[in-house]
Design a protein around this motif. Structure first.
Motif, PDB file in Angstrom:
ATOM      1  N   GLY A 246     -13.438  -8.092 -10.964  1.00  0.00           N
ATOM      2  CA  GLY A 246     -13.837  -6.710 -10.721  1.00  0.00           C
ATOM      3  C   GLY A 246     -14.943  -6.264 -11.651  1.00  0.00           C
ATOM      4  O   GLY A 246     -15.113  -6.803 -12.745  1.00  0.00           O
ATOM      5  N   GLY A 247     -15.707  -5.246 -11.200  1.00  0.00           N
ATOM      6  CA  GLY A 247     -16.817  -4.754 -11.985  1.00  0.00           C
ATOM      7  C   GLY A 247     -18.106  -5.474 -11.631  1.00  0.00           C
ATOM      8  O   GLY A 247     -18.147  -6.281 -10.697  1.00  0.00           O
ATOM      9  N   PRO A 248     -19.190  -5.179 -12.350  1.00  0.00           N
ATOM     10  CA  PRO A 248     -20.481  -5.831 -12.060  1.00  0.00           C
ATOM     11  C   PRO A 248     -20.354  -7.356 -12.116  1.00  0.00           C
ATOM     12  O   PRO A 248     -19.653  -7.899 -12.961  1.00  0.00           O
ATOM     13  N   THR A 249     -21.036  -8.015 -11.209  1.00  0.00           N
ATOM     14  CA  THR A 249     -20.947  -9.466 -11.156  1.00  0.00           C
ATOM     15  C   THR A 249     -22.228 -10.056 -10.583  1.00  0.00           C
ATOM     16  O   THR A 249     -22.936  -9.402  -9.817  1.00  0.00           O
ATOM     17  N   LYS A 250     -22.501 -11.291 -10.985  1.00  0.00           N
ATOM     18  CA  LYS A 250     -23.618 -12.033 -10.415  1.00  0.00           C
ATOM     19  C   LYS A 250     -23.141 -13.018  -9.346  1.00  0.00           C
ATOM     20  O   LYS A 250     -23.935 -13.769  -8.787  1.00  0.00           O
ATOM     21  N   SER A 251     -21.831 -12.993  -9.064  1.00  0.00           N
ATOM     22  CA  SER A 251     -21.290 -13.886  -8.037  1.00  0.00           C
ATOM     23  C   SER A 251     -21.871 -13.538  -6.668  1.00  0.00           C
ATOM     24  O   SER A 251     -22.144 -12.364  -6.372  1.00  0.00           O
TER      25      SER A 251
ATOM     26  N   ILE B  46     -10.606  -5.225  -2.189  1.00  0.00           N
ATOM     27  CA  ILE B  46     -10.108  -4.489  -1.025  1.00  0.00           C
ATOM     28  C   ILE B  46      -9.944  -3.008  -1.360  1.00  0.00           C
ATOM     29  O   ILE B  46      -9.371  -2.645  -2.387  1.00  0.00           O
ATOM     30  N   HIS B  47     -10.461  -2.179  -0.471  1.00  0.00           N
ATOM     31  CA  HIS B  47     -10.287  -0.734  -0.548  1.00  0.00           C
ATOM     32  C   HIS B  47      -9.226  -0.346   0.478  1.00  0.00           C
ATOM     33  O   HIS B  47      -9.427  -0.507   1.683  1.00  0.00           O
ATOM     34  N   TYR B  48      -8.088   0.131  -0.008  1.00  0.00           N
ATOM     35  CA  TYR B  48      -6.998   0.554   0.865  1.00  0.00           C
ATOM     36  C   TYR B  48      -7.009   2.069   1.041  1.00  0.00           C
ATOM     37  O   TYR B  48      -7.322   2.811   0.104  1.00  0.00           O
ATOM     38  N   THR B  49      -6.659   2.505   2.248  1.00  0.00           N
ATOM     39  CA  THR B  49      -6.554   3.937   2.536  1.00  0.00           C
ATOM     40  C   THR B  49      -5.163   4.214   3.097  1.00  0.00           C
ATOM     41  O   THR B  49      -4.882   3.907   4.263  1.00  0.00           O
ATOM     42  N   PRO B  50      -4.255   4.785   2.285  1.00  0.00           N
ATOM     43  CA  PRO B  50      -2.895   5.066   2.746  1.00  0.00           C
ATOM     44  C   PRO B  50      -2.883   5.939   3.997  1.00  0.00           C
ATOM     45  O   PRO B  50      -3.743   6.807   4.185  1.00  0.00           O
ATOM     46  N   ASN B  51      -1.880   5.707   4.855  1.00  0.00           N
ATOM     47  CA  ASN B  51      -1.801   6.454   6.119  1.00  0.00           C
ATOM     48  C   ASN B  51      -0.478   7.184   6.310  1.00  0.00           C
ATOM     49  O   ASN B  51      -0.089   7.508   7.430  1.00  0.00           O
TER      50      ASN B  51
ATOM     51  N   ARG C 268      -4.728  -3.689   9.586  1.00  0.00           N
ATOM     52  CA  ARG C 268      -5.973  -2.954   9.817  1.00  0.00           C
ATOM     53  C   ARG C 268      -5.829  -1.448   9.621  1.00  0.00           C
ATOM     54  O   ARG C 268      -6.806  -0.757   9.363  1.00  0.00           O
ATOM     55  N   ALA C 269      -4.617  -0.932   9.755  1.00  0.00           N
ATOM     56  CA  ALA C 269      -4.411   0.512   9.648  1.00  0.00           C
ATOM     57  C   ALA C 269      -4.698   1.033   8.246  1.00  0.00           C
ATOM     58  O   ALA C 269      -5.020   2.213   8.079  1.00  0.00           O
ATOM     59  N   VAL C 270      -4.611   0.175   7.232  1.00  0.00           N
ATOM     60  CA  VAL C 270      -4.767   0.651   5.850  1.00  0.00           C
ATOM     61  C   VAL C 270      -5.889  -0.070   5.097  1.00  0.00           C
ATOM     62  O   VAL C 270      -6.176   0.278   3.952  1.00  0.00           O
ATOM     63  N   VAL C 271      -6.518  -1.071   5.710  1.00  0.00           N
ATOM     64  CA  VAL C 271      -7.616  -1.786   5.057  1.00  0.00           C
ATOM     65  C   VAL C 271      -8.917  -1.126   5.456  1.00  0.00           C
ATOM     66  O   VAL C 271      -9.341  -1.218   6.609  1.00  0.00           O
ATOM     67  N   HIS C 272      -9.556  -0.434   4.510  1.00  0.00           N
ATOM     68  CA  HIS C 272     -10.832   0.203   4.829  1.00  0.00           C
ATOM     69  C   HIS C 272     -11.972  -0.803   4.788  1.00  0.00           C
ATOM     70  O   HIS C 272     -12.754  -0.913   5.708  1.00  0.00           O
ATOM     71  N   HIS C 273     -12.096  -1.535   3.688  1.00  0.00           N
ATOM     72  CA  HIS C 273     -13.111  -2.584   3.662  1.00  0.00           C
ATOM     73  C   HIS C 273     -12.685  -3.706   2.736  1.00  0.00           C
ATOM     74  O   HIS C 273     -11.834  -3.534   1.868  1.00  0.00           O
ATOM     75  N   VAL C 274     -13.307  -4.863   2.957  1.00  0.00           N
ATOM     76  CA  VAL C 274     -13.048  -6.055   2.148  1.00  0.00           C
ATOM     77  C   VAL C 274     -14.398  -6.680   1.803  1.00  0.00           C
ATOM     78  O   VAL C 274     -15.236  -6.869   2.686  1.00  0.00           O
ATOM     79  N   VAL C 275     -14.600  -6.981   0.529  1.00  0.00           N
ATOM     80  CA  VAL C 275     -15.739  -7.789   0.109  1.00  0.00           C
ATOM     81  C   VAL C 275     -15.177  -9.077  -0.472  1.00  0.00           C
ATOM     82  O   VAL C 275     -14.338  -9.032  -1.386  1.00  0.00           O
TER      83      VAL C 275
ATOM     84  N   VAL D  49       0.855  -1.177   0.000  1.00  0.00           N
ATOM     85  CA  VAL D  49       0.000   0.000   0.000  1.00  0.00           C
ATOM     86  C   VAL D  49       0.900   1.239   0.000  1.00  0.00           C
ATOM     87  O   VAL D  49       1.771   1.363   0.870  1.00  0.00           O
ATOM     88  N   PRO D  50       0.730   2.136  -0.972  1.00  0.00           N
ATOM     89  CA  PRO D  50       1.606   3.319  -1.025  1.00  0.00           C
ATOM     90  C   PRO D  50       1.387   4.222   0.180  1.00  0.00           C
ATOM     91  O   PRO D  50       0.382   4.109   0.891  1.00  0.00           O
ATOM     92  N   ALA D  51       2.321   5.136   0.392  1.00  0.00           N
ATOM     93  CA  ALA D  51       2.251   6.026   1.553  1.00  0.00           C
ATOM     94  C   ALA D  51       1.124   7.037   1.432  1.00  0.00           C
ATOM     95  O   ALA D  51       0.555   7.464   2.437  1.00  0.00           O
ATOM     96  N   LYS D  52       0.808   7.430   0.203  1.00  0.00           N
ATOM     97  CA  LYS D  52      -0.234   8.440   0.039  1.00  0.00           C
ATOM     98  C   LYS D  52      -0.870   8.311  -1.341  1.00  0.00           C
ATOM     99  O   LYS D  52      -0.419   7.537  -2.178  1.00  0.00           O
ATOM    100  N   GLY D  53      -1.915   9.116  -1.540  1.00  0.00           N
ATOM    101  CA  GLY D  53      -2.617   9.109  -2.819  1.00  0.00           C
ATOM    102  C   GLY D  53      -3.754   8.117  -2.838  1.00  0.00           C
ATOM    103  O   GLY D  53      -3.774   7.160  -2.050  1.00  0.00           O
ATOM    104  N   PRO D  54      -4.729   8.296  -3.729  1.00  0.00           N
ATOM    105  CA  PRO D  54      -5.839   7.347  -3.836  1.00  0.00           C
ATOM    106  C   PRO D  54      -5.369   6.014  -4.408  1.00  0.00           C
ATOM    107  O   PRO D  54      -4.491   5.972  -5.272  1.00  0.00           O
ATOM    108  N   VAL D  55      -5.939   4.943  -3.918  1.00  0.00           N
ATOM    109  CA  VAL D  55      -5.641   3.602  -4.414  1.00  0.00           C
ATOM    110  C   VAL D  55      -6.938   3.018  -4.972  1.00  0.00           C
ATOM    111  O   VAL D  55      -7.933   2.911  -4.255  1.00  0.00           O
ATOM    112  N   GLU D  56      -6.951   2.671  -6.246  1.00  0.00           N
ATOM    113  CA  GLU D  56      -8.118   2.034  -6.836  1.00  0.00           C
ATOM    114  C   GLU D  56      -8.378   0.700  -6.133  1.00  0.00           C
ATOM    115  O   GLU D  56      -7.472   0.084  -5.574  1.00  0.00           O
ATOM    116  N   TYR D  57      -9.616   0.256  -6.170  1.00  0.00           N
ATOM    117  CA  TYR D  57      -9.938  -1.041  -5.573  1.00  0.00           C
ATOM    118  C   TYR D  57      -9.005  -2.108  -6.145  1.00  0.00           C
ATOM    119  O   TYR D  57      -8.760  -2.158  -7.361  1.00  0.00           O
ATOM    120  N   GLN D  58      -8.520  -2.964  -5.283  1.00  0.00           N
ATOM    121  CA  GLN D  58      -7.640  -4.048  -5.682  1.00  0.00           C
ATOM    122  C   GLN D  58      -8.395  -5.375  -5.583  1.00  0.00           C
ATOM    123  O   GLN D  58      -9.211  -5.578  -4.677  1.00  0.00           O
TER     124      GLN D  58
END
Length: 358
Positions: free
Chosen positions: A150-155, A188-193, A131-138, A98-107
């Motif tokens: 990634g993207g729309p899915t019926k899964s 995973i949505h990461y939020t750099p800290n 946990r410090a950089v993981v905002h959410h996980v689906v 996870v980079p130190a800063k900047g927006p991170v696209e969903y991985q």
């Protein structure tokens, strides 16, 4: 802070009194007007008064003979026998920096389950690697033959992790199906800290001891076409749909971002008057909770459901990134989302694709 022993807890007595008085702690946001929930963690008025009186009279330790027996708190997983290890752990195939800063696209990370036969999952828990950089996980169930990343899915969704989430344990006789040869895809949505750091998130699975009577499906309805004007304090966004088949409603998980203010799940009977199934009157981006009905609710084919979200895009919202901005749907926290997830139980032989055949 730790609140396991008296010595750890005593310095926080006044803070505990205040946090419980205003119901900031323990975090629970379901309006008592509507529904009862099996995972309700709120305190009663009597419990709040007890804590207030304890703090006001010196926060004494009490008699040792009245203390509860020592408890072994889980140090790793919260699912598994007595908080022990799950039956199987599936993790990301490699760490992600996870980079130190900047927006991170969903991985997106695909991990094979290695299942050689269909497995029913009774409980599941996401354990972020950092946990410090993981905002959410689906965690999605990608069936054999699919290459979705990634993207729309019926899964189907196996589980969702967000701040405040606890392990997902389904009622007896109900479980999630993961077919032989399936993969789990971590969104995973990461939020750099401010510091470059690695993450390797994993998920623990507990298998059902016998085939269930009901399969659990995670469904969702959301609106991604809204535009919230600058300065709006109570901007209303809705989405509705009808159930394609009968189902047993198990619970809810509302999702918005920093401007989210309240969320309501309703059904519309034939008389057209909305019936509130669950309402979050004080949505908190930093405590995103699931709400599990104490008694599942039978919903019939054709039932109209409507979700309503309210957003505060004004300067009165201390978490608002920019009250002067026009806000639209987007993945990053300074943008917005309006999604209502909900779990249903259906006959065990009915898959998610089958369920949507009207």
């Amino acid at each position: 802070m730790a609140l396991v022993t008296y010595r750890e807890t005593r310095p926080w007595a006044k803070a505990i009194r205040e946090a419980t008085r205003i119901r900031k702690m323990p975090p629970w946001f379901a309006d008592p007007c509507c529904g009862k929930f099996s995972n309700d963690r709120s305190l009663t008025e009597a419990e709040i008064e007890t804590l207030a009186a304890w703090a006001a009279t010196g926060a004494a330790e009490g008699e040792a003979k009245d203390a509860p027996p020592p408890r072994d708190w889980p140090t790793g997983w919260n699912v598994g026998p007595k908080g022990g290890a799950p039956d199987q752990v599936v993790e990301m195939p490699r760490p992600f920096d996870v980079p130190a800063k900047g927006p991170v696209e969903y991985q997106y990370f695909a991990a094979p389950t290695g299942f050689h036969e269909d497995r029913w999952i009774q409980a599941v828990e996401v354990q972020p690697g950092n946990r410090a950089v993981v905002h959410h996980v689906v965690v999605y169930i990608r069936e054999p033959g699919s290459t979705w990343m990634g993207g729309p899915t019926k899964s189907d969704i196996l589980t969702v992790y967000a701040p405040g989430s606890s392990a997902e344990v389904w009622p007896a006789g109900m479980a999630k199906l993961v077919k032989a040869g399936s993969d789990l895809v971590f969104e995973i949505h990461y939020t750099p800290n401010g510091r470059r750091t690695p993450d390797r998130t994993r998920v623990g699975l507990v298998f059902a001891k016998s085939p269930p009577e009901k399969a659990v499906l995670t469904l969702q309805m959301g609106n991604d076409t809204f535009v919230i004007p600058p300065g709006q304090r109570e901007y209303r966004v809705t989405v509705w749909g009808t159930l394609p088949n009968d189902a047993l409603l198990l619970g809810f998980f509302p999702h918005m971002h920093l401007r989210g203010n309240a969320f309501e799940f309703t059904r519309i009977p034939e008389n057209g008057l909305p019936e509130t199934l669950m309402k979050v009157s004080r949505y908190d981006f930093y405590w995103q909770l699931s709400y599990r009905l104490a008694t599942p609710l039978a919903l019939h084919k054709g039932t109209r459901l409507e979700w309503v979200g309210w957003f505060d895009n004004s300067a009165n919202n201390p978490r608002n990134p920019d009250p002067s901005a026009e806000v639209r749907y987007g993945q990053q926290s300074w943008e917005e989302m309006m999604i209502g997830f909900f779990d249903v139980a259906v006959p065990a032989e009915m898959g998610k694709t089958d369920y949507f055949v009207r």
